[in-house]
Design a protein around this motif. Sequence first.
Motif, PDB file in Angstrom:
ATOM      1  N   VAL A 194       0.775  -1.164  -0.039  1.00  0.00           N
ATOM      2  CA  VAL A 194      -0.023  -0.064  -0.118  1.00  0.00           C
ATOM      3  C   VAL A 194       0.839   1.279  -0.127  1.00  0.00           C
ATOM      4  O   VAL A 194       2.099   1.163   0.344  1.00  0.00           O
ATOM      5  N   GLY A 195       0.497   2.304  -0.306  1.00  0.00           N
ATOM      6  CA  GLY A 195       0.967   3.785  -0.304  1.00  0.00           C
ATOM      7  C   GLY A 195       0.635   4.544   0.696  1.00  0.00           C
ATOM      8  O   GLY A 195      -0.047   4.073   1.528  1.00  0.00           O
ATOM      9  N   PRO A 196       1.408   5.759   0.967  1.00  0.00           N
ATOM     10  CA  PRO A 196       0.978   6.513   2.031  1.00  0.00           C
ATOM     11  C   PRO A 196      -0.109   7.171   1.854  1.00  0.00           C
ATOM     12  O   PRO A 196      -0.540   8.015   3.072  1.00  0.00           O
ATOM     13  N   GLU A 197      -0.897   6.981   1.047  1.00  0.00           N
ATOM     14  CA  GLU A 197      -2.594   7.547   0.898  1.00  0.00           C
ATOM     15  C   GLU A 197      -3.295   6.890   2.192  1.00  0.00           C
ATOM     16  O   GLU A 197      -4.087   7.822   2.670  1.00  0.00           O
ATOM     17  N   ILE A 198      -2.954   5.815   2.587  1.00  0.00           N
ATOM     18  CA  ILE A 198      -3.544   5.222   3.647  1.00  0.00           C
ATOM     19  C   ILE A 198      -3.585   5.955   4.667  1.00  0.00           C
ATOM     20  O   ILE A 198      -4.355   6.256   5.620  1.00  0.00           O
ATOM     21  N   PHE A 199      -2.349   6.474   5.042  1.00  0.00           N
ATOM     22  CA  PHE A 199      -2.200   7.317   6.277  1.00  0.00           C
ATOM     23  C   PHE A 199      -2.646   8.689   6.198  1.00  0.00           C
ATOM     24  O   PHE A 199      -3.142   9.404   7.032  1.00  0.00           O
ATOM     25  N   ALA A 200      -2.762   9.270   4.915  1.00  0.00           N
ATOM     26  CA  ALA A 200      -3.293  10.511   4.671  1.00  0.00           C
ATOM     27  C   ALA A 200      -4.800  10.331   4.826  1.00  0.00           C
ATOM     28  O   ALA A 200      -5.469  11.412   5.322  1.00  0.00           O
ATOM     29  N   LYS A 201      -5.515   9.222   4.525  1.00  0.00           N
ATOM     30  CA  LYS A 201      -6.965   9.190   4.687  1.00  0.00           C
ATOM     31  C   LYS A 201      -7.305   9.157   6.256  1.00  0.00           C
ATOM     32  O   LYS A 201      -8.055   9.712   6.557  1.00  0.00           O
ATOM     33  N   VAL A 202      -6.366   8.461   6.968  1.00  0.00           N
ATOM     34  CA  VAL A 202      -6.555   8.514   8.520  1.00  0.00           C
ATOM     35  C   VAL A 202      -6.356   9.795   9.095  1.00  0.00           C
ATOM     36  O   VAL A 202      -7.391  10.317   9.978  1.00  0.00           O
ATOM     37  N   ARG A 203      -5.536  10.663   8.501  1.00  0.00           N
ATOM     38  CA  ARG A 203      -5.377  12.082   9.365  1.00  0.00           C
ATOM     39  C   ARG A 203      -6.418  12.708   8.691  1.00  0.00           C
ATOM     40  O   ARG A 203      -6.840  13.705   9.529  1.00  0.00           O
ATOM     41  N   ALA A 204      -6.951  12.930   7.462  1.00  0.00           N
ATOM     42  CA  ALA A 204      -8.006  13.380   7.190  1.00  0.00           C
ATOM     43  C   ALA A 204      -9.275  13.091   7.946  1.00  0.00           C
ATOM     44  O   ALA A 204     -10.166  14.055   8.130  1.00  0.00           O
ATOM     45  N   LYS A 205      -9.372  11.951   7.960  1.00  0.00           N
ATOM     46  CA  LYS A 205     -10.783  11.598   8.956  1.00  0.00           C
ATOM     47  C   LYS A 205     -10.651  12.063  10.372  1.00  0.00           C
ATOM     48  O   LYS A 205     -11.698  12.452  10.768  1.00  0.00           O
ATOM     49  N   ALA A 206      -9.528  12.014  10.781  1.00  0.00           N
ATOM     50  CA  ALA A 206      -9.222  12.766  12.303  1.00  0.00           C
ATOM     51  C   ALA A 206      -9.692  14.051  12.305  1.00  0.00           C
ATOM     52  O   ALA A 206     -10.267  14.763  13.206  1.00  0.00           O
ATOM     53  N   SER A 207      -9.270  14.945  11.543  1.00  0.00           N
ATOM     54  CA  SER A 207      -9.597  16.168  11.387  1.00  0.00           C
ATOM     55  C   SER A 207     -10.969  16.580  11.094  1.00  0.00           C
ATOM     56  O   SER A 207     -11.385  17.412  11.770  1.00  0.00           O
ATOM     57  N   ARG A 208     -11.864  15.551  10.234  1.00  0.00           N
ATOM     58  CA  ARG A 208     -13.380  15.726  10.311  1.00  0.00           C
ATOM     59  C   ARG A 208     -13.976  15.465  11.544  1.00  0.00           C
ATOM     60  O   ARG A 208     -14.873  16.188  11.970  1.00  0.00           O
TER      61      ARG A 208
END
Length: 395
Positions: free
Chosen positions: A164-178
């Motif tokens: 997998v790529g770093p996008e999975i971690f970016a999605k987690v961080r974006a979810k945290a902000s929401r």
Amino acid sequence: MSQKVIVAGVGMIPFAKPGNSKSYDEMGAEATLLALQDAGLAYRDIQQAVAGYVYGDSTSGQTALYRAGMSGIPIFNVNNNCSTGSSALFLARQMVASGMADCVLALGFEQMQPGALKSHWDDRVSPFHRFDSLCDEINPYPEVPLALRYFGGAGKEYMDTYGVGPEIFAKVRAKASRHAEHNPMALFRKVVSEEEVLQSPIVFPAAKLTRLMACPPTCGAAAAVLVSEDFARKRGLDRRVSIIAQAMTTDTPDSFDDRSMMKLVGSGMARAAADKVYAEAGIGPEDVDVVELHDCFAQNEVLSYEALRLCEDGGAEKFVADGNNTYGGSHVTNPSGGLLSKGHPLGATGLAQCTELVTQLRGQAGLRQVEGARVGLQHNLGLGGACVVTLYRLD
């Protein structure tokens, strides 16, 4: 341990950046008084107290609690790195469950300094020396601060293992902000997109770890009042939320022998603790509605999904893509915004997680409320190491 343990009261203060907070004793006293107020009790009702903090002199717990009251009770000071708050909670729960006390306070606080975490004792063996040596061998990037190397290296191993790529971690961080958008206690409430996370400054190039994937150093305090069921009934306290299972684990030889960065940062400890609480409670991960887990880095949240058995090994990418970590999914994870948005005052984090889960199970979380939440899972991890996993239930 035979007595049922009720969480009668919780309290926390908004977290702040280093240099912008009150002193640790003021913060600790304020969180204590908020938890007592929530429980409907006075300081004189507390029979024992456990205070957790990482950066502070001995008996700082007394200094904080003396501002709330001086009743001569036993006060214990605890330091288990980032799992310190939950370690205080673990000890407080044991006191009540064993029948040694009927009303115990767990307090966590931290007054942190800006910048990367560092040791304040350079004239003796570091408790991280074995961890650092292995990290230097399998993830040799001496120019990168160790915390980034640990969790960035674990994330890199996960990406390499499962493709997998770093996008999975970016999605987690974006979810945290929401999630944090609706939490007045969160330090960072600005919603960020996956693209913004990926485009933020890179702090560990080999691991593709960006600044927004890491939690900030923070100051703050949180507390919880634990009581026996009999005490709660006699005093007319809120008995809705109880701790139904709890486990603390430390490292085993495979943390080092397997030469795995994921295990070095505690994924094995987390799995062992989770398995123990599921067995003790007689339920499985499928029964968990809401989770507060230790997302010191977005990478660790992904590892923890699997360690806590919220999804199968290698299944985190699908778990995230299907929205199972957010509202409408199977396990709403870090509705508070987590450490990534709320901040991470080391000693206070575990009790802030406790506060969020109790608030959720009571149905008092407002716009971030997880509908129908009845079972909450808490995961708090400290390198060096200790991991505490706690299960709460609404009765």
